[in-house]
Design a protein around this motif. Sequence first.
Motif, PDB file in Angstrom:
ATOM      1  N   GLY A 177       0.781  -1.229   0.000  1.00  0.00           N
ATOM      2  CA  GLY A 177       0.000   0.000   0.000  1.00  0.00           C
ATOM      3  C   GLY A 177       0.812   1.276   0.000  1.00  0.00           C
ATOM      4  O   GLY A 177       0.249   2.375  -0.089  1.00  0.00           O
ATOM      5  N   THR A 178       2.126   1.174   0.076  1.00  0.00           N
ATOM      6  CA  THR A 178       2.975   2.364   0.072  1.00  0.00           C
ATOM      7  C   THR A 178       2.848   3.109  -1.256  1.00  0.00           C
ATOM      8  O   THR A 178       2.975   2.499  -2.324  1.00  0.00           O
ATOM      9  CB  THR A 178       4.452   1.976   0.281  1.00  0.00           C
ATOM     10  OG1 THR A 178       4.581   1.250   1.505  1.00  0.00           O
ATOM     11  CG2 THR A 178       5.334   3.216   0.320  1.00  0.00           C
ATOM     12  N   PRO A 179       2.590   4.418  -1.225  1.00  0.00           N
ATOM     13  CA  PRO A 179       2.467   5.178  -2.479  1.00  0.00           C
ATOM     14  C   PRO A 179       3.773   5.184  -3.267  1.00  0.00           C
ATOM     15  O   PRO A 179       4.864   5.239  -2.694  1.00  0.00           O
ATOM     16  CB  PRO A 179       2.106   6.590  -2.003  1.00  0.00           C
ATOM     17  CG  PRO A 179       1.546   6.412  -0.636  1.00  0.00           C
ATOM     18  CD  PRO A 179       2.291   5.253  -0.043  1.00  0.00           C
ATOM     19  N   LEU A 180       3.643   5.132  -4.580  1.00  0.00           N
ATOM     20  CA  LEU A 180       4.785   5.234  -5.492  1.00  0.00           C
ATOM     21  C   LEU A 180       4.546   6.466  -6.367  1.00  0.00           C
ATOM     22  O   LEU A 180       3.941   6.373  -7.435  1.00  0.00           O
ATOM     23  CB  LEU A 180       4.903   3.970  -6.349  1.00  0.00           C
ATOM     24  CG  LEU A 180       5.069   2.644  -5.591  1.00  0.00           C
ATOM     25  CD1 LEU A 180       5.025   1.465  -6.562  1.00  0.00           C
ATOM     26  CD2 LEU A 180       6.378   2.639  -4.800  1.00  0.00           C
ATOM     27  N   PRO A 181       4.990   7.633  -5.934  1.00  0.00           N
ATOM     28  CA  PRO A 181       4.633   8.883  -6.621  1.00  0.00           C
ATOM     29  C   PRO A 181       5.139   8.988  -8.051  1.00  0.00           C
ATOM     30  O   PRO A 181       4.595   9.771  -8.835  1.00  0.00           O
ATOM     31  CB  PRO A 181       5.256   9.961  -5.725  1.00  0.00           C
ATOM     32  CG  PRO A 181       6.296   9.258  -4.918  1.00  0.00           C
ATOM     33  CD  PRO A 181       5.805   7.871  -4.725  1.00  0.00           C
ATOM     34  N   ASP A 182       6.169   8.222  -8.406  1.00  0.00           N
ATOM     35  CA  ASP A 182       6.683   8.275  -9.779  1.00  0.00           C
ATOM     36  C   ASP A 182       5.888   7.388 -10.732  1.00  0.00           C
ATOM     37  O   ASP A 182       6.116   7.417 -11.945  1.00  0.00           O
ATOM     38  CB  ASP A 182       8.155   7.839  -9.820  1.00  0.00           C
ATOM     39  CG  ASP A 182       9.082   8.860  -9.179  1.00  0.00           C
ATOM     40  OD1 ASP A 182       8.786  10.061  -9.294  1.00  0.00           O
ATOM     41  OD2 ASP A 182      10.083   8.444  -8.569  1.00  0.00           O
ATOM     42  N   VAL A 183       4.965   6.597 -10.180  1.00  0.00           N
ATOM     43  CA  VAL A 183       4.237   5.621 -10.995  1.00  0.00           C
ATOM     44  C   VAL A 183       2.788   6.059 -11.177  1.00  0.00           C
ATOM     45  O   VAL A 183       2.128   6.491 -10.230  1.00  0.00           O
ATOM     46  CB  VAL A 183       4.283   4.220 -10.349  1.00  0.00           C
ATOM     47  CG1 VAL A 183       3.417   3.231 -11.134  1.00  0.00           C
ATOM     48  CG2 VAL A 183       5.724   3.723 -10.272  1.00  0.00           C
ATOM     49  N   VAL A 184       2.303   5.937 -12.392  1.00  0.00           N
ATOM     50  CA  VAL A 184       0.902   6.211 -12.692  1.00  0.00           C
ATOM     51  C   VAL A 184       0.345   5.039 -13.493  1.00  0.00           C
ATOM     52  O   VAL A 184       1.031   4.459 -14.341  1.00  0.00           O
ATOM     53  CB  VAL A 184       0.745   7.536 -13.479  1.00  0.00           C
ATOM     54  CG1 VAL A 184       1.509   7.502 -14.789  1.00  0.00           C
ATOM     55  CG2 VAL A 184      -0.721   7.856 -13.731  1.00  0.00           C
ATOM     56  N   TRP A 185      -0.884   4.664 -13.176  1.00  0.00           N
ATOM     57  CA  TRP A 185      -1.612   3.664 -13.953  1.00  0.00           C
ATOM     58  C   TRP A 185      -2.846   4.325 -14.554  1.00  0.00           C
ATOM     59  O   TRP A 185      -3.453   5.211 -13.938  1.00  0.00           O
ATOM     60  CB  TRP A 185      -2.063   2.494 -13.074  1.00  0.00           C
ATOM     61  CG  TRP A 185      -0.978   1.554 -12.656  1.00  0.00           C
ATOM     62  CD1 TRP A 185      -0.101   1.727 -11.619  1.00  0.00           C
ATOM     63  CD2 TRP A 185      -0.656   0.290 -13.239  1.00  0.00           C
ATOM     64  NE1 TRP A 185       0.749   0.652 -11.521  1.00  0.00           N
ATOM     65  CE2 TRP A 185       0.425  -0.256 -12.506  1.00  0.00           C
ATOM     66  CE3 TRP A 185      -1.179  -0.442 -14.306  1.00  0.00           C
ATOM     67  CZ2 TRP A 185       0.992  -1.492 -12.808  1.00  0.00           C
ATOM     68  CZ3 TRP A 185      -0.622  -1.673 -14.608  1.00  0.00           C
ATOM     69  CH2 TRP A 185       0.453  -2.188 -13.873  1.00  0.00           C
ATOM     70  N   VAL A 186      -3.212   3.901 -15.740  1.00  0.00           N
ATOM     71  CA  VAL A 186      -4.434   4.376 -16.387  1.00  0.00           C
ATOM     72  C   VAL A 186      -5.217   3.163 -16.871  1.00  0.00           C
ATOM     73  O   VAL A 186      -4.658   2.267 -17.518  1.00  0.00           O
ATOM     74  CB  VAL A 186      -4.125   5.304 -17.581  1.00  0.00           C
ATOM     75  CG1 VAL A 186      -5.406   5.623 -18.354  1.00  0.00           C
ATOM     76  CG2 VAL A 186      -3.474   6.593 -17.103  1.00  0.00           C
ATOM     77  N   SER A 187      -6.504   3.120 -16.526  1.00  0.00           N
ATOM     78  CA  SER A 187      -7.379   2.078 -17.065  1.00  0.00           C
ATOM     79  C   SER A 187      -8.285   2.692 -18.124  1.00  0.00           C
ATOM     80  O   SER A 187      -8.691   3.848 -18.023  1.00  0.00           O
ATOM     81  CB  SER A 187      -8.227   1.437 -15.961  1.00  0.00           C
ATOM     82  OG  SER A 187      -9.179   2.358 -15.452  1.00  0.00           O
ATOM     83  N   PHE A 188      -8.577   1.901 -19.144  1.00  0.00           N
ATOM     84  CA  PHE A 188      -9.411   2.354 -20.256  1.00  0.00           C
ATOM     85  C   PHE A 188     -10.451   1.285 -20.540  1.00  0.00           C
ATOM     86  O   PHE A 188     -10.119   0.170 -20.943  1.00  0.00           O
ATOM     87  CB  PHE A 188      -8.538   2.595 -21.488  1.00  0.00           C
ATOM     88  CG  PHE A 188      -9.292   2.961 -22.751  1.00  0.00           C
ATOM     89  CD1 PHE A 188     -10.463   3.705 -22.709  1.00  0.00           C
ATOM     90  CD2 PHE A 188      -8.813   2.571 -23.991  1.00  0.00           C
ATOM     91  CE1 PHE A 188     -11.149   4.048 -23.867  1.00  0.00           C
ATOM     92  CE2 PHE A 188      -9.479   2.907 -25.164  1.00  0.00           C
ATOM     93  CZ  PHE A 188     -10.648   3.646 -25.101  1.00  0.00           C
ATOM     94  N   GLY A 189     -11.706   1.611 -20.299  1.00  0.00           N
ATOM     95  CA  GLY A 189     -12.803   0.734 -20.690  1.00  0.00           C
ATOM     96  C   GLY A 189     -13.296   1.167 -22.056  1.00  0.00           C
ATOM     97  O   GLY A 189     -13.921   2.223 -22.181  1.00  0.00           O
ATOM     98  N   ARG A 190     -12.992   0.386 -23.074  1.00  0.00           N
ATOM     99  CA  ARG A 190     -13.356   0.752 -24.453  1.00  0.00           C
ATOM    100  C   ARG A 190     -14.651   0.055 -24.841  1.00  0.00           C
ATOM    101  O   ARG A 190     -14.722  -1.164 -24.927  1.00  0.00           O
ATOM    102  CB  ARG A 190     -12.239   0.342 -25.425  1.00  0.00           C
ATOM    103  CG  ARG A 190     -12.552   0.622 -26.893  1.00  0.00           C
ATOM    104  CD  ARG A 190     -11.433   0.129 -27.797  1.00  0.00           C
ATOM    105  NE  ARG A 190     -11.169  -1.296 -27.641  1.00  0.00           N
ATOM    106  CZ  ARG A 190     -11.866  -2.259 -28.241  1.00  0.00           C
ATOM    107  NH1 ARG A 190     -12.888  -1.954 -29.021  1.00  0.00           N
ATOM    108  NH2 ARG A 190     -11.548  -3.529 -28.052  1.00  0.00           N
ATOM    109  N   ASN A 191     -15.685   0.836 -25.072  1.00  0.00           N
ATOM    110  CA  ASN A 191     -16.999   0.283 -25.391  1.00  0.00           C
ATOM    111  C   ASN A 191     -17.218   0.273 -26.901  1.00  0.00           C
ATOM    112  O   ASN A 191     -17.151   1.310 -27.553  1.00  0.00           O
ATOM    113  CB  ASN A 191     -18.097   1.109 -24.719  1.00  0.00           C
ATOM    114  CG  ASN A 191     -19.458   0.452 -24.832  1.00  0.00           C
ATOM    115  OD1 ASN A 191     -19.556  -0.737 -25.124  1.00  0.00           O
ATOM    116  ND2 ASN A 191     -20.510   1.214 -24.596  1.00  0.00           N
ATOM    117  N   SER A 192     -17.465  -0.905 -27.454  1.00  0.00           N
ATOM    118  CA  SER A 192     -17.765  -1.036 -28.887  1.00  0.00           C
ATOM    119  C   SER A 192     -19.097  -1.750 -29.092  1.00  0.00           C
ATOM    120  O   SER A 192     -19.339  -2.357 -30.136  1.00  0.00           O
ATOM    121  CB  SER A 192     -16.647  -1.818 -29.591  1.00  0.00           C
ATOM    122  OG  SER A 192     -15.409  -1.162 -29.465  1.00  0.00           O
TER     123      SER A 192
END
Length: 378
Positions: free
Chosen positions: A147-162
């Motif tokens: 649970g320790t924050p990693l400030p240099d890391v970013v995640w992005v989720s993308f729900g693509r609806n077709s």
Amino acid sequence: MLRLLTLPPLVLAPALILCACMAYPLNPHHIYAFVNPQKKQPSKTPDEMTEVEKKAFVEKLLIEKGLLDPRGWNFPKTAFDYAKLVEPHLGVPPKIDLGEAVEIPLYVDGVRTYGNLAQRCDNRSMLGKETVSGSTLQRYEGRAADGTPLPDVVWVSFGRNSTRDPAKPFGSVQMIGYNRKTGATAFFESSDQIHPWVKLDQKTLRMRGKMPWIDNPEEFNKAFLVPEPTRPQCVQCHQADPFITNSFINAAKIPGTNENVVPILDRHSPYFVIGGDNWDMRTIHIEGNKCFDCHRVGMSTMAMFMENGWNPNQHMPPRNPGTLAKDLDQLLNAWRNGPASVPGGKWMLPPTGGKPAQVAGDDYPNKAHFNKPSLKAK
């Protein structure tokens, strides 16, 4: 006048193979007929082949056609094992709850609109597919397993609806992890068959649902796939940096702000793919060309957008569109004829882990078909 580009068969082929291998049951007859239509079909029918035989057969064909690197890729076989591989660089992947994500708004003549808008909306996806409302984006701060924050890391989720039929959700759920300091990147993607985990709002088609997480490895492996040699390299589209941006993606803002959900990176941002050691990370660079003042340019990605109606001179540079038309023309010439055909043109590799960007010479070992300048003006 802007001269548009035409995608050659070698760029289109992997996309078709992706559909065949990822979203639908693997049918070696269909793929064989596509990549080598003049030769005999395999002696066994698909029903007679084991999954191992199908995969081996397709891999052999793709190697023969130059669409597959015979050296193989360095990815684990399962998404859970890939999550373990990337953990030292990116921490653990996020828990994706599509209901908490930001819905990507679609507009027709400036009015928020819902449904399958095909190509009618102001901010189309530019991926050659129908643009459907209900897709989502979410940004997450990186975290270690404890649970320790990693400030240099970013995640992005993308729900693509077709989806066309709300009762049958169709699309994908993707997540990208990125370390801003080192450039380490990981790509996870579901298959198009997302109905076990995703539901849609009846009127707006907004995607909702929770994706399996790494605390349930079996379900996580069912939900997410890792890159395989029979599928296109992720960097064929995510070429300049990990995150694709356009008017469709950039319409999603962090609530209460005007900041894009998807981070905007620059030409100095480091970039490498964990497991993608053999991937083609080159992009064109031209000294003195102002198209590169702010960011790298992925020509494979740009060509895809242009094929779907995107005119760079109507959008770039953002504050004064069209003023770099001569620079764009030089860039397109470099893509058609190779970087060496224009003064100051060269292939470059992005900076990684403290190392500066480097020139990729003729002996670069990871050349891929999608980076072969062969597009023709029309």
